[in-house]
Design an enzyme around this catalytic site. Structure first.
Site, PDB file in Angstrom:
ATOM      1  N   LYS A  22      70.913 -39.134 -21.258  1.00 61.53           N
ATOM      2  CA  LYS A  22      71.660 -38.513 -22.378  1.00 61.53           C
ATOM      3  C   LYS A  22      70.793 -37.493 -23.112  1.00 61.53           C
ATOM      4  O   LYS A  22      71.233 -36.376 -23.390  1.00 61.53           O
ATOM      5  CB  LYS A  22      72.110 -39.606 -23.353  1.00 61.53           C
ATOM      6  CG  LYS A  22      72.528 -39.094 -24.724  1.00 61.53           C
ATOM      7  CD  LYS A  22      72.896 -40.207 -25.680  1.00 61.53           C
ATOM      8  CE  LYS A  22      71.772 -40.824 -26.466  1.00 61.53           C
ATOM      9  NZ  LYS A  22      71.343 -40.112 -27.680  1.00 61.53           N
ATOM     10  N   ASP A 310      63.008 -45.511 -28.765  1.00 56.97           N
ATOM     11  CA  ASP A 310      64.359 -45.844 -28.305  1.00 56.97           C
ATOM     12  C   ASP A 310      64.420 -47.152 -27.507  1.00 56.97           C
ATOM     13  O   ASP A 310      65.506 -47.592 -27.120  1.00 56.97           O
ATOM     14  CB  ASP A 310      64.944 -44.686 -27.474  1.00 56.97           C
ATOM     15  CG  ASP A 310      65.222 -43.463 -28.338  1.00 56.97           C
ATOM     16  OD1 ASP A 310      65.265 -43.606 -29.571  1.00 56.97           O
ATOM     17  OD2 ASP A 310      65.381 -42.364 -27.775  1.00 56.97           O
ATOM     18  N   ARG A 402      78.139 -44.374 -27.217  1.00 52.38           N
ATOM     19  CA  ARG A 402      77.530 -43.059 -27.428  1.00 52.38           C
ATOM     20  C   ARG A 402      76.468 -42.784 -26.378  1.00 52.38           C
ATOM     21  O   ARG A 402      76.239 -41.629 -26.021  1.00 52.38           O
ATOM     22  CB  ARG A 402      76.879 -42.986 -28.818  1.00 52.38           C
ATOM     23  CG  ARG A 402      77.868 -42.895 -29.951  1.00 52.38           C
ATOM     24  CD  ARG A 402      77.135 -42.621 -31.244  1.00 52.38           C
ATOM     25  NE  ARG A 402      76.058 -41.677 -30.981  1.00 52.38           N
ATOM     26  CZ  ARG A 402      74.901 -41.664 -31.622  1.00 52.38           C
ATOM     27  NH1 ARG A 402      74.670 -42.520 -32.579  1.00 52.38           N
ATOM     28  NH2 ARG A 402      73.979 -40.781 -31.314  1.00 52.38           N
TER      29      ARG A 402
HETATM   30  N1  EPU Z   1      60.981 -35.100 -38.098  1.00 51.97           N
HETATM   31  C1  EPU Z   1      60.641 -34.386 -39.210  1.00 51.97           C
HETATM   32  N2  EPU Z   1      61.124 -33.104 -39.328  1.00 51.97           N
HETATM   33  C2  EPU Z   1      61.890 -32.529 -38.369  1.00 51.97           C
HETATM   34  C3  EPU Z   1      62.224 -33.280 -37.227  1.00 51.97           C
HETATM   35  C4  EPU Z   1      61.761 -34.563 -37.118  1.00 51.97           C
HETATM   36  O1  EPU Z   1      59.947 -34.880 -40.098  1.00 51.97           O
HETATM   37  O2  EPU Z   1      62.281 -31.367 -38.534  1.00 51.97           O
HETATM   38  C5  EPU Z   1      60.509 -36.482 -37.964  1.00 51.97           C
HETATM   39  C6  EPU Z   1      61.654 -37.469 -37.784  1.00 51.97           C
HETATM   40  O3  EPU Z   1      62.162 -37.884 -39.043  1.00 51.97           O
HETATM   41  C7  EPU Z   1      60.997 -38.588 -37.022  1.00 51.97           C
HETATM   42  C8  EPU Z   1      60.023 -37.846 -36.112  1.00 51.97           C
HETATM   43  O4  EPU Z   1      59.809 -36.573 -36.738  1.00 51.97           O
HETATM   44  O5  EPU Z   1      60.286 -39.410 -37.896  1.00 51.97           O
HETATM   45  C9  EPU Z   1      60.493 -37.627 -34.691  1.00 51.97           C
HETATM   46  O6  EPU Z   1      61.801 -37.077 -34.718  1.00 51.97           O
HETATM   47  P1  EPU Z   1      62.344 -36.142 -33.554  1.00 51.97           P
HETATM   48  O7  EPU Z   1      62.704 -34.824 -34.130  1.00 51.97           O
HETATM   49  O8  EPU Z   1      61.404 -36.161 -32.392  1.00 51.97           O
HETATM   50  O9  EPU Z   1      63.681 -36.893 -33.163  1.00 51.97           O
HETATM   51  P2  EPU Z   1      64.996 -36.193 -32.655  1.00 51.97           P
HETATM   52  O10 EPU Z   1      64.652 -35.024 -31.848  1.00 51.97           O
HETATM   53  O11 EPU Z   1      65.947 -36.022 -33.785  1.00 51.97           O
HETATM   54  C10 EPU Z   1      65.137 -37.447 -30.366  1.00 51.97           C
HETATM   55  C11 EPU Z   1      66.113 -38.351 -29.679  1.00 51.97           C
HETATM   56  C12 EPU Z   1      66.138 -39.694 -30.382  1.00 51.97           C
HETATM   57  C13 EPU Z   1      64.724 -40.274 -30.311  1.00 51.97           C
HETATM   58  C14 EPU Z   1      63.719 -39.299 -30.943  1.00 51.97           C
HETATM   59  C15 EPU Z   1      62.284 -39.751 -30.808  1.00 51.97           C
HETATM   60  C16 EPU Z   1      67.756 -36.832 -28.820  1.00 51.97           C
HETATM   61  C17 EPU Z   1      69.137 -36.297 -28.857  1.00 51.97           C
HETATM   62  N3  EPU Z   1      67.441 -37.734 -29.734  1.00 51.97           N
HETATM   63  O12 EPU Z   1      65.587 -37.314 -31.714  1.00 51.97           O
HETATM   64  O13 EPU Z   1      67.023 -40.521 -29.643  1.00 51.97           O
HETATM   65  O14 EPU Z   1      64.677 -41.497 -31.001  1.00 51.97           O
HETATM   66  O15 EPU Z   1      63.838 -38.024 -30.299  1.00 51.97           O
HETATM   67  O16 EPU Z   1      61.935 -39.923 -29.484  1.00 51.97           O
HETATM   68  O17 EPU Z   1      66.978 -36.461 -27.958  1.00 51.97           O
HETATM   69  C18 EPU Z   1      68.578 -42.252 -29.310  1.00 51.97           C
HETATM   70  O18 EPU Z   1      68.825 -41.775 -28.202  1.00 51.97           O
HETATM   71  O19 EPU Z   1      68.987 -43.386 -29.665  1.00 51.97           O
HETATM   72  C19 EPU Z   1      67.801 -41.473 -30.267  1.00 51.97           C
HETATM   73  C20 EPU Z   1      67.812 -41.704 -31.576  1.00 51.97           C
END
Ligand code: EPU
Length: 434
Positions: A22, A310, A402
């Site tokens: 996903k 995850d 989801r």
């Molecule tokens: N963060 C910031 N600022 C930002 C972006 C992120 O402070 O602008 C922080 C977040 O709050 C978090 C950390 O950085 O503490 C990592 O967040 P990240 O941006 O890497 O997460 P994401 O890209 O929003 C993706 C996956 C998540 C997974 C995380 C971490 C997708 C669609 N989602 O989220 O997947 O947990 O990376 O590996 O790729 C799931 O599939 O259940 C899921 C939540």
């Protein structure tokens, strides 16, 4: 709303196919906005989040069709559309993945600001700072992020690290915009997750020039245009890890087909250390055999190649019945512990101390009524229910839908006694604690 009824205590046995990832498919679908021709994407799982992304793409003038063989073909039919509306974005945070491709290709994007979610605050500041470093002008007004960037400029160095490490979808966004920015852009502290690697390789297949794929420094030489391509999405390491936990916790013997063990070193090593038998076969086959209660473990979630957040909830479920005390520390989302209270209802001995949960292993969990609250927490409850004594009812399984493709069918083929019940009255559901 659907619920699962699970009669626990059956050791899972047999073989099961791992679906496409996903979290790789979502940014790849978003990046198809960049292509001048059609993209054929294979291995895209049939999930609620994927359907949401296809609806967003439709809003953005991208037509998509699911072919008979399951592949999705995308085709840009109206390149003038730039708005991803609140009604869709609010149902899926990953909608933010269209921001970079839109502004990179169309010079403008209007994307509803994704809100927080039950796993904690999820800001997008790093996405916006990264895009600004590429010359994109960002404004936030009336709940929408407007990004304007006709004539992006590459040629700079930008840093994507944040307080919890690199950002996965932030890297996807900035990379997807940088590939069309003139000049050479150096992205420092890029996320190294296999899903980001898959996106980068997809972009290269479309004609992008990216060096350093898989590492924390990506060097992007902007190109003028990207063409359509054909791509197969990587296997879902989180689905595979979830099924491995279910096999281990039920004392089962399950072979996962079409997994990518190389992307799962941390969770597979942990399972081995806990005493679970992990055998790697040909072509991604992974045989997982559980037995007696596992040894306890110290789990710390970290950016890749560390242990994935995850899989934290599913491993916690497994550790609930380990022979000793374990520690589970969440370093990506320090508040991602919504499953703790539900596992306690099943008889788990858990104590939360800041971002760590101390798990005192018990012999067995007992089935009861539990509430799914987010995707991975729900998966953990299903895993726990499969191993628990008696009947477990998991409410609100739309969270699971989801991110897991027909999970109950896969589990049933492994011998699990799990049934989906559809259409619980909304009033009844609303009366349950939230
Ligand atoms: N963060 C910031 N600022 C930002 C972006 C992120 O402070 O602008 C922080 C977040 O709050 C978090 C950390 O950085 O503490 C990592 O967040 P990240 O941006 O890497 O997460 P994401 O890209 O929003 C993706 C996956 C998540 C997974 C995380 C971490 C997708 C669609 N989602 O989220 O997947 O947990 O990376 O590996 O790729 C799931 O599939 O259940 C899921 C939540």
């Amino acid at each position: 709303m659907d619920r699962f009824e699970i009669e626990g205590g059956v050791p899972l046995a047999g073989t099961v196919n791992v679906s496409g990832a996903k979290n790789a498919a979502l940014p790849i679908l978003a990046a198809s906005l960049l292509a001048d021709g059609p993209c054929r994407l294979e291995g895209v799982p049939d999930l609620r989040d994927i359907r949401t992304m296809l609806r967003i793409l439709e809003e953005l003038g991208v037509e998509s069709t699911r072919e008979e063989d399951g592949a999705i073909t995308t085709r840009v039919v109206d390149p003038t559309r730039v708005r991803a509306p609140y009604e869709l974005v609010k149902t899926m945070r990953a909608s933010i993945c269209v921001l970079g491709p839109l502004v990179g290709r169309r010079g403008r994007a209007e994307v509803s600001f994704p809100g927080g979610c039950v796993i904690g605050p999820r800001p997008v500041d790093l996405h916006l700072l990264g895009l600004e470093a590429l010359g994109v002008e960002i404004t936030v007004d009336a709940g929408y992020i407007t990004a304007e960037g006709d004539g992006l400029r590459g040629g700079g160095e930008l840093y994507l690290g944040g307080p919890y490490g690199p950002t996965v979808t932030g890297t996807a966004n900035v990379l997807s915009a940088a590939v069309l920015a003139p000049g050479t852009t150096i992205i420092q502290s890029a996320a190294c997750e296999p899903e980001v690697v898959d996106l980068a390789r997809f972009l290269v297949a479309m004609g992008a020039r990216i060096e350093g794929i898989g590492g924390p420094t990506l060097v992007v030489h902007g190109v003028e245009r990207l063409h359509g391509t054909r791509w197969r999405v990587i296997p879902d390491r989180i689905e595979a890890g979830t099924l491995a936990c279910a096999a281990a916790m039920t004392g089962g013997d399950v072979t996962l087909l079409g997994a990518d063990p190389a992307a799962m070193t941390a969770p597979l090593t942990l399972l081995s250390r806990m005493g679970v038998s992990v055998e790697r076969g040909a072509e991604g086959a992974l045989r997982i055999r559980g037995g007696l209660r596992t040894r306890p473990a110290d789990v710390v979630t970290l950016p890749y190649p560390g242990f994935p957040t995850d899989l934290q909830a599913q491993f916690m479920a497994l550790l609930c019945v380990a022979n000793g005390n374990s520690f589970v520390t969440e370093k990506i989302y320090p508040e991602r512990f919504i499953h703790v209270a539900e596992l306690q209802r099943m008889g788990a001995h858990l104590r939360k101390e800041g971002p760590t949960v101390i798990v005192q292993g018990v012999e067995r969990l007992s089935g009861c009524h539990v509430m799914a609250s987010d995707l991975r927490a729900s998966a953990a409850l299903v895993v726990a229910g499969l191993a628990a004594s008696g009947r477990t009812t998991v409410e609100r399984v739309y969270h699971i839908d989801r991110g897991y493709e027909r999970i109950e069918e896969k589990l049933m083929r492994l011998g699990a006694r799990i049934e989906r019940h559809t259409g619980v009255a909304v009033e009844a559901d609303a009366a349950l604690p939230s």
